[in-house]
Enzyme design. Structure first.
Site, PDB file in Angstrom:
ATOM      1  N   GLY A  81      -2.640 -43.516 -34.998  1.00 38.23           N
ATOM      2  CA  GLY A  81      -2.136 -42.341 -35.707  1.00 38.23           C
ATOM      3  C   GLY A  81      -1.101 -42.689 -36.752  1.00 38.23           C
ATOM      4  CE  LYS A 202       1.241 -46.313 -35.091  1.00 39.08           C
ATOM      5  NZ  LYS A 202      -0.107 -45.726 -34.953  1.00 39.08           N
TER       6      LYS A 202
END
Length: 552
Positions: A81, A202
């Protein structure tokens, strides 16, 4: 290309770097510490990662380093994502490569890990990168959720890397993507290839962190974006004075986003999944607690309020966790049989023979819409898709019914109208805050230094983040150091351990000390939009969670 004024100004922003990275590239050397161990399951992981297990932590220091100036070819993947700042990881990696040697090249794999498997790559030039500096999104090269897990996929990934004559592959992703990076690094070495694999941390969820990864990038921006929206709703609620807003926030496994937004906005109620699990709070008790706040505020003629709900809450409620666990196991074992049953009524009848009595009774008592959502397709790990479950609607339904009963009993005399919201995609691609713009650029630059020094199986690390960027400490952490084994698709798999909210940690303790007041008194804060220009205390500030964790 037409651009907004903010776009143009963000292109011109110069990210701040840690002092060690801001000088000449050739003056950055590497210091290696002692061998490391995994956070759990060390013996099994040592067997799985024979070539990469136990590597030392790497720290950058001043010193002449000829390796920095060697010509490199590096590929970069954006995986999973989106998170604000991903483009700056690429920009920092590119600038580092070119500063080390102008002849070095950077390739972007299109569409995530699948681009590496299918050899879909494009060379990233200064002209290609320029329109994406300091901007949100992953649209420069795209992302994807392909998992490199079959022998054919691993072989294809190596073939692509060899075809492009790559020296290293940088994987920008969350815990699962970085686990995949560790497996890829191990595979390359097993096959006699010196091609390195380096990760970057991330995820807006904030659950990829430890003593060396103080926060994952994107968390700061996402929380500030959500907090602006929550503040706007709180102002509306305080103005209209007739609605209770149930706001579900992204964050599948951990409540870091909900806790951070609570600290920034001070809503009436914020549910923290980890506390619900720790105290074994039942669904009925949770609903009753919400009702008590509604009743007490109604006594002050305040028939309005705001409730924050973490996306993954439903999996932390004990009886719901048991139900979902049973459903996941049944689906993993009998997926083909279940997929042939198309009628919801028939699905429920079939499950009556598969589930435990307690879980089946619970499933039958849930609103039909929620029950259907629990039976939808599983995610790539075989788990229920919690982002598809409207937990806020479930709570609204149950709170409405219980308040009606309290009204019949004369306990409650107020008015209750509820509005549900889900804030998810709104926060994933915002213009990164100055903090995330700087942090991501430093992570990308650090990945270059790790690659130049021939390290593999590492994740880029930048620490001391509660201080000005010049004081940040850059280096690399072995991926195996962060791993444990978890049950996936009915088998134990190596994964990077998720960091959940620590109930003894300072961020939660500060929140817990104030929430009794917030539950009754309107104490809303309105943080407003992310600020990119102005004094550092306004524009460069890290998240409240990070500052509290570091004693600020």
């Amino acid at each position: 290309m037409d651009c907004s004024v903010l776009q143009k100004l963000r292109y011109e922003y110069k990210p701040k770097l840690p002092a060690i990275l801001a000088g000449e590239a050739g003056d950055i050397s590497i210091e290696l510490g002692e061998p490391t161990e995994a956070v759990a399951d060390a013996g099994a992981l040592k067997e799985l990662f024979k070539a990469t297990y136990g590597k030392p932590v790497a720290t950058f220091s001043r010193g002449k380093n000829e390796k920095i100036s060697r010509e490199l070819k590096v590929g970069v993947i954006l995986s999973g994502g989106q998170a604000p700042g991903g483009h700056n990881v690429i920009a920092g990696l590119f600038d580092g490569l070119k500063k080390g040697n102008p002849a070095s090249k950077l390739y972007g794999f299109l569409g995530g890990p699948g681009g590496l498997v299918d050899n879909k790559a494009v060379e990233l030039t200064a002209e290609k990168i320029a329109p994406y500096r300091n901007t949100g999104g992953f649209d420069m090269i795209g992302s994807g959720r392909t998992k490199i897990e079959t022998p054919q996929q691993f072989a294809a990934a190596l073939k692509t890397a060899l075809t492009l004559s790559l020296d290293a592959v940088v994987v920008v992703g969350g815990d699962d993507s970085n686990t995949n990076a560790a497996l890829l690094a191990e595979y390359f070495l097993e096959k006699g290839s010196a091609i390195q694999v380096i990760g970057c941390p991330k995820t807006i969820d904030g659950d990829l962190k430890n003593e060396h990864i103080e926060t994952s990038f994107g968390f700061d921006t996402a929380c500030k974006t959500y907090s602006e929206l929550i503040g706007n709703i709180q102002r509306d609620a305080a103005s209209a004075r007739k609605y209770w807003h149930f706001i579900r926030l992204m964050g599948r496994s951990a409540s870091h986003i909900t806790l951070e937004c609570a600290l920034q906005t001070q809503p009436n109620i914020s549910l923290i999944s980890e506390e619900v699990a720790e105290k074994e709070v039942s669904l009925n008790q949770l609903v009753n607690d919400i009702c008590q706040s509604v009743i007490r505020r109604a006594e002050n003629n305040e028939n309005f309020g705001v409730i924050l709900i973490p996306e993954g809450l439903i999996e932390f409620i004990p009886e719901m966790k048991k139900l979902i666990s049973e459903l996941n196991d049944i689906m993993a074992a009998k997926e083909e049989e279940f997929s042939k049953i198309t009628s919801f009524i028939d699905q429920m009848y079939w499950l009556g023979k598969e589930l435990s009595g307690e879980s089946y009774t619970l499933l039958q008592t849930l609103p039909a819409e929620i029950a259907r959502q629990l039976l939808l397709d599983r995610d790539p790990h075989g788990n229920v898709m919690v982002s598809w479950i409207d937990t806020e609607k479930l709570l609204i339904n149950m709170v409405t019914k219980l308040l009606a009963k309290f009204k019949e009993d004369g306990v409650y005399k107020g008015k209750f109208s509820a509005v549900g919201h889900f804030f998810g995609y709104e926060g994933r691609c915002a213009f990164p805050s100055n903090f995330d713009a700087d942090y991501c650029y430093a992570l990308g630059y650090s990945a270059f230094v790790l690659a130049a020094n021939g390290l593999t199986g590492y994740v880029s690390s930048v620490k001391n983040l509660a201080t000005p960027a010049s004081q940040w400490v850059a280096g690399g952490v072995p991926l195996t150091m962060m791993m444990n084994l978890e049950q996936r698709h009915g088998a134990k798999k190596p994964v990077i351990k998720k960091a959940l909210v620590e109930l003894e940690g300072r961020p939660f303790q500060v929140f817990a000390a104030a929430r009794e007041t917030w539950a009754v008194q309107t104490s809303f804060l309105y943080p407003g939009a992310i600020q990119y220009f102005g004094p550092a205390e306004l524009c460069d500030q890290a998240s409240k969670t990070l500052l509290l964790e570091k004693g600020r």
